[in-house]
Each structure stands twice: as C-alpha cells, then as structure tokens.
Design an enzyme around this catalytic site. Structure first.
Site, PDB file in Angstrom:
ATOM      1  N   HIS A  62       0.860  -1.186   0.000  1.00 44.78           N
ATOM      2  CA  HIS A  62       0.000   0.000   0.000  1.00 44.78           C
ATOM      3  C   HIS A  62       0.895   1.234   0.000  1.00 44.78           C
ATOM      4  O   HIS A  62       0.693   2.147  -0.788  1.00 44.78           O
ATOM      5  CB  HIS A  62      -0.946  -0.013   1.209  1.00 44.78           C
ATOM      6  N   GLU A 116       0.789   7.892  -3.757  1.00 46.30           N
ATOM      7  CA  GLU A 116       1.671   7.532  -2.644  1.00 46.30           C
ATOM      8  C   GLU A 116       2.936   8.389  -2.626  1.00 46.30           C
ATOM      9  O   GLU A 116       3.391   8.809  -1.569  1.00 46.30           O
ATOM     10  CB  GLU A 116       2.032   6.038  -2.720  1.00 46.30           C
ATOM     11  N   HIS A 120       3.073  10.831   0.491  1.00 45.27           N
ATOM     12  CA  HIS A 120       4.001  10.319   1.509  1.00 45.27           C
ATOM     13  C   HIS A 120       5.470  10.423   1.100  1.00 45.27           C
ATOM     14  O   HIS A 120       6.309  10.860   1.890  1.00 45.27           O
ATOM     15  CB  HIS A 120       3.689   8.849   1.817  1.00 45.27           C
TER      16      HIS A 120
END
Ligand SMILES: *[C@@H]1O[C@H](CO)[C@@H](O)[C@H](O)[C@H]1NC(C)=O
Length: 227
Positions: A62, A116, A120
């Site tokens: 993930h 992502e 992040h």
C-alpha cells in the site's frame, strides 16, 4: 569587530529559519504497509482488478509512510517534486505485480503510485529520492514476505478464522518485530485481516520495533479471506 557583532545574530537567525523550514521535511520512521487483496475486494464496496490483470494471491504494497514518534505524520511535503514515472521505468513491471491498485475504476496502477509518492514519498525525499523510495519498498516486501511467515504458522488465506494473537506472533517470530494489524469488515460486517504495518528506520531500509502503533478496531478472532 563591530561588523562581526552585527552579522553574528543575523547568521544565527538565518540558520534557525533554515532549520525551521527543513522541519517540514522531517520524520522519525516509516510504516511499511501491505494489504491483503482478498480483504480489499470482499467489502461491500468491492474492488477492480488492474487493466493488466488480476494481481497475484499475495500481500500487495500500500505504501511506505514517513511518520512521527508522536503518532502523527507529515503529508504532501513538496509540490515541486511531483511523481514522474520516467524516473522509475525500470521498476514498473515489478510495481505492477507488487504494488497493484485494486481501486475502481480499473487502472494501470500509475495513479496509485503517484498518490503515494506525492502524499508520503515527498516527505522523505531528503533521504530517499523517487527511485530509491519505490525500490526500497519493493525490497522491504521481498525481505519481509508476510504471506510465507503466516503460511509457516499454518495461517492460510482460505476463508478461515484465526486469532489476532496467532497472526501477530507468526509475523513477529518471522521478522523479529511486532507488526500492527489493521482490520476491515467484509460485506457481512465480519472483521478480517486487512493491512499489516511493519516499522522501518529513518533510512528506509532496516526493520525496527514500532515507536508507536496506529489505533483501530479488530476482533480477537479474524477472517483471512481467499484471493
Ligand atoms: C508531532 O511531532 C511533529 C514533529 O516533531 C510535530 O511537527 C507535530 O506538530 C506533532 N504533532 C502532535 C499532534 O503533537
């Protein structure tokens, strides 16, 4: 002499401003998060396989998420360094298999990686550039191999129910560190094994004991659905 005395405080001020602005990019450790595709797909909202086909029956990455020791996390740290697929061309085929999007509508997973990295990855860009960010996540997945950890404890994705403790123990004895297990609910509202969080040091390479665990509800006995 007078000049130096006038400049010194100014230099201190500039340095402090630099340190303060750099703090926006700081973090303490990473959560390396893998999801079980069977649990993503059997919720009431269902899932969509990628345009290139059904991913393998294995945990799916993930993300690799920078986090603070106090439990909160930085996000969207650098709009000037957006995801650029040309920087990870050599990793695309491995990412398609190991970091597949199951979101609807079907996609080639690129938008998942983009999300992502932008949310992040940019928060750890001073340590891992885009290529090393994705490469490190891929190597963390192969070094942790959560599915084989569970299989060697006879915990199998067969739709059966397993205690949360036995799942945590199987992973802990396999990787040497206690994971966090996140549950979600299937279409009938039963708790199941959804995501496994493993903590990784600031360099994004070594596994560590989690400085802080996420929070969330999970049953003492949970399902491990097929995929
Ligand atoms: C957590 O720590 C970070 C970094 O030190 C800080 O920026 C943030 O405000 C803290 N958050 C909370 C909720 O204490």
């Amino acid at each position: 002499m007078k000049l130096i005395m006038a400049i010194a405080p100014l230099a201190v001020l500039c340095f402090s401003a630099f340190v303060l602005s750099a703090q926006g990019f700081a973090y303490d450790f990473f959560y390396f998060v893998q999801q079980w595709p069977g649990s993503y797909c059997d919720t009431s909202s269902s899932c969509c396989y990628p345009t290139y086909g059904k991913p393998p029956s294995n945990f799916d990455i993930h993300g690799l998420w920078p986090n603070y020791n106090n439990g909160s996390y930085p996000s969207n740290c650098d709009p000037n360094n957006p995801f650029d697929i040309s920087k990870i061309q050599d990793l695309v085929s491995s990412l398609r298999t190991n970091w597949a999007s199951l979101a609807c509508p079907s996609s080639d997973s690129t938008s998942f990686w983009q999300h992502e990295w932008n949310k992040h990855g940019t928060c750890s860009e001073t340590v891992l550039n885009e290529h090393s960010y994705f490469q490190n996540a891929l190597s963390l997945k192969s070094t942790t191999n959560v599915l084989s950890c569970l299989q060697s404890a006879s915990i199998l994705p067969n739709g059966g129910s397993y205690t949360l403790t036995s799942i945590k123990n199987a992973i802990t004895s396999c990787i040497g560190h206690t994971p966090w297990i996140e549950c979600n609910k299937d279409a009938s509202g039963r708790y199941q094994l959804y995501q496994v969080y493993i903590c990784v040091d600031h360099s994004g390479t070594a596994l560590i004991n989690c400085p802080v665990f996420p929070t969330g509800a999970c049953g003492s006995s949970i399902l491990f659905p097929t995929f």
